[in-house]
Design an enzyme around this catalytic site. Structure first.
Site, short mmCIF file in Angstrom:
data_model
loop_
_atom_site.label_atom_id
_atom_site.label_comp_id
_atom_site.label_asym_id
_atom_site.label_seq_id
_atom_site.Cartn_x
_atom_site.Cartn_y
_atom_site.Cartn_z
N SER A 159 0.72 -1.50 -0.06
CA SER A 159 0.25 -0.40 -0.16
C SER A 159 1.00 1.12 -0.10
O SER A 159 2.37 1.24 0.09
CB SER A 159 -0.83 0.19 1.25
OG SER A 159 -0.49 -0.24 2.38
N LYS A 160 0.92 2.63 0.43
CA LYS A 160 0.58 3.80 -0.07
C LYS A 160 1.85 3.29 0.96
O LYS A 160 3.03 4.31 0.35
CB LYS A 160 -0.03 5.00 0.08
CG LYS A 160 -0.78 5.38 -1.29
CD LYS A 160 0.01 5.96 -2.17
CE LYS A 160 -1.33 6.11 -3.56
NZ LYS A 160 -1.07 5.51 -4.38
N ARG A 161 1.90 3.76 1.62
CA ARG A 161 2.39 2.95 3.15
C ARG A 161 4.08 2.57 2.40
O ARG A 161 5.74 2.95 3.36
CB ARG A 161 2.25 3.27 4.53
CG ARG A 161 2.07 1.81 4.80
CD ARG A 161 0.78 2.15 6.53
NE ARG A 161 0.54 0.13 5.92
CZ ARG A 161 1.08 -0.77 6.59
NH1 ARG A 161 2.76 -1.04 7.11
NH2 ARG A 161 1.09 -1.95 6.00
N HIS A 162 4.09 1.63 1.55
CA HIS A 162 4.96 1.22 1.83
C HIS A 162 5.94 1.69 -0.15
O HIS A 162 6.80 1.59 -0.22
CB HIS A 162 5.31 -0.05 0.91
CG HIS A 162 4.61 -1.28 2.10
ND1 HIS A 162 3.26 -1.75 1.79
CD2 HIS A 162 5.13 -1.27 3.53
CE1 HIS A 162 2.40 -2.37 3.14
NE2 HIS A 162 4.16 -2.40 3.75
N GLY A 163 5.73 3.75 -0.46
CA GLY A 163 6.27 3.87 -1.17
C GLY A 163 5.00 3.74 -2.55
O GLY A 163 3.45 3.59 -2.55
#
Ligand code: GLU
Length: 483
Positions: free
Chosen positions: A250-254
């Site tokens: 998800s977004k929090r992984h990039g």
């Protein structure tokens, strides 16, 4: 004939994980000489948009994937948008009602929420308790009279549900694991599990390849295929794309969107190569594979069921490999959009070639081309090369050597460098002591494109004038007397 489908919901841009699903479907369809169907699952009207649909199709095309039927090209099962297939769903729902396999459910969202809460509190899986399962006609009439609008619920068979998965073998759900579920909402729109089955059945889909997050839905789908009298397709639930911490990517992984990678200057063939390698090892240890090579080597039967953990470094490595594998002319064309300040220059192809070995993405290009721009004031190690008598002498004498030649090409630049080498041959200097001061004089930096590229791109006059300016800042008189 094999018929597969990719069924994106246009509620966001194309996610890497979805692109991987699309790729597996495409590789399988093309390898089998089958058909790929693109179906747009836009029943969530509030969150779906035509713009997002267009962007998904565009990104799929950019990846090099194509399809034989879809909203943009029609086909024998038109329409290919779920929002336009309401009548087909209505007819199928009617069939189930008539066969006694679906019934109206008058429970309100609040009532359902409450029984879910109770089930969870008691440690039970919250499945529908069957409140409206066996209402008498009179009870139904009473509910209607209260103004309640019913949803339509599928009367799920009580036995075990099982299906064959190409990757996971026999998948079983014990009796009671699946409760009666809604197939048509109280507003008359068909629910996700119902539309998928009706579409897969009526579109003649033979193989459903999708993420393992759909496994529990598949139990429902198998029941619906049976109830409607359609053959159950062959399933393959591939592993999900996870971030390095093991959570769904998800977004929090990039960056998660294909478009984001596209805009950063990743190549489509690097992305498809990377996404395939996440769950598959090619034969013969060949890792760098274009889409057509993938197609030749890939076998869906060799997919691994282990989680696919995103590893940006591997993607970067592959992208570099693909950049250096490209035909230079094609690469220059792709590169233009990423370096608009440079791409109009007739020497742009040489500039691109000169930094190619270092590039990870096309987005890196402007930074690597900076040495061709105005020289900067040398700092640190670069400045150290400019200290002392020797550096100034080297630069001044190199200017003299250059005065006698033309530099119109890489070959000319190679010749000049050979001449400079020869000129200093009988001096007790290391090659670096000759070439580093020249490099720093030309760019202000101690690293960057090869010296022959710098000379060829800057040309004789600009190179000499930069060297003069360097000498001036080193406190030397202008020895060539030029400018
Ligand atoms: N529209 C679904 C999704 O985007 C796919 C459903 C399916 O493949 O069956 O997750």
């Amino acid at each position: 004939m094999v018929r597969v489908r990719f069924a994106p919901s246009p509620t966001g841009m194309l996610h890497l994980g979805s692109a991987r699903t699309a790729l597996f479907n495409w590789l399988f369809a093309r390898a089998q000489g089958g058909a790929m169907v693109l179906r747009v699952e836009d029943t969530d009207a509030a969150r779906s948009s035509r713009e997002l649909e267009a962007s998904i199709l565009d990104d799929l095309h950019w990846l090099g994937l194509d399809w034989d039927e879809g909203p943009d090209i029609a086909g024998p099962h038109t329409p290919y948008r779920q929002s336009e297939r309401g009548e087909i769903y209505r007819q199928h729902a009617q069939r189930l009602v008539e066969a006694g396999m679906a019934y109206p459910c008058y429970c309100t969202p609040e009532e359902l929420e409450e029984s879910k809460r109770v089930a969870l509190a008691q440690g039970r899986t919250p499945i529908y308790g069957g409140t409206c399962r066996d209402l008498t006609p009179q009870q139904r009439a009473e509910k209607e009279a209260q103004g309640r609008r019913p949803a339509l619920r599928f009367r799920a068979p009580r036995g075990e549900v099982a299906f064959q998965d190409l990757l996971r073998g026999f998948v079983r759900f014990p009796p009671g694991a699946v409760g009666d579920f809604i197939i048509v909402r109280s507003d008359g729109t068909a629910g996700f599990n119902f539309t998928v089955v009706v579409d897969d059945a009526t579109m003649g889909i033979t193989h459903v390849i999708r993420g393992e997050d759909h496994l529990t839905n598949t139990a429902r789908h198998v029941m619906l295929f049976d109830a409607l009298g359609y053959p159950v397709p062959v399933y393959l639930h591939h592993s999900l794309l996870l971030g390095p911490d093991g959570a769904k990517m998800s977004k929090r992984h990039g960056a998660t969107g294909v478009r984001e990678y596209r805009e950063m200057g990743y190549l489509p063939q690097a992305l498809t190569n990377y996404l395939a390698l996440l769950s598959w090892s090619p034969p013969e240890d060949r890792e760098v594979l274009g889409l057509q090579e993938l197609l030749r080597l890939f076998d869906i039967g060799d997919l691994s069921a282990s989680p696919a953990v995103f590893d940006k470094q591997r993607l970067d490595w592959l992208n570099g490999k693909h950049l250096r594998r490209m035909d230079l002319e094609e690469l220059v064309e792709e590169a233009a959009a990423f370096a608009p300040d440079w791409s109009g220059d007739p020497r742009f192809p040489v500039m691109v070639e000169s930094v190619l070995d270092n590039l990870t993405t096309l987005g890196d290009l402007p930074a690597y081309l900076e040495p061709y721009g105005p020289p900067i004031v040398p700092e640190g190690r670069a400045a150290e090369w400019m200290h002392g008598e020797v550096a100034a002498k080297v630069i001044a004498e190199a200017v003299e050597v250059m005065g006698g030649v033309d530099i119109d090409s890489i070959e000319d630049a190679d010749d000049v460098i050979a001449k400079i080498k020869q000129h200093f041959a009988d001096r007790d200097l290391k090659p670096k002591e000759v070439f580093m001061p020249l490099r720093v004089a030309l760019t202000g930096r101690d690293r960057g494109p090869g010296l022959h590229y710098l000379l060829a791109v800057l040309g004789k006059d600009e190179s000499i004038s930069r060297m003069h300016r360097a000498l001036e800042t080193m406190g030397q008189v202008n020895p060539g007397g030029g400018e």
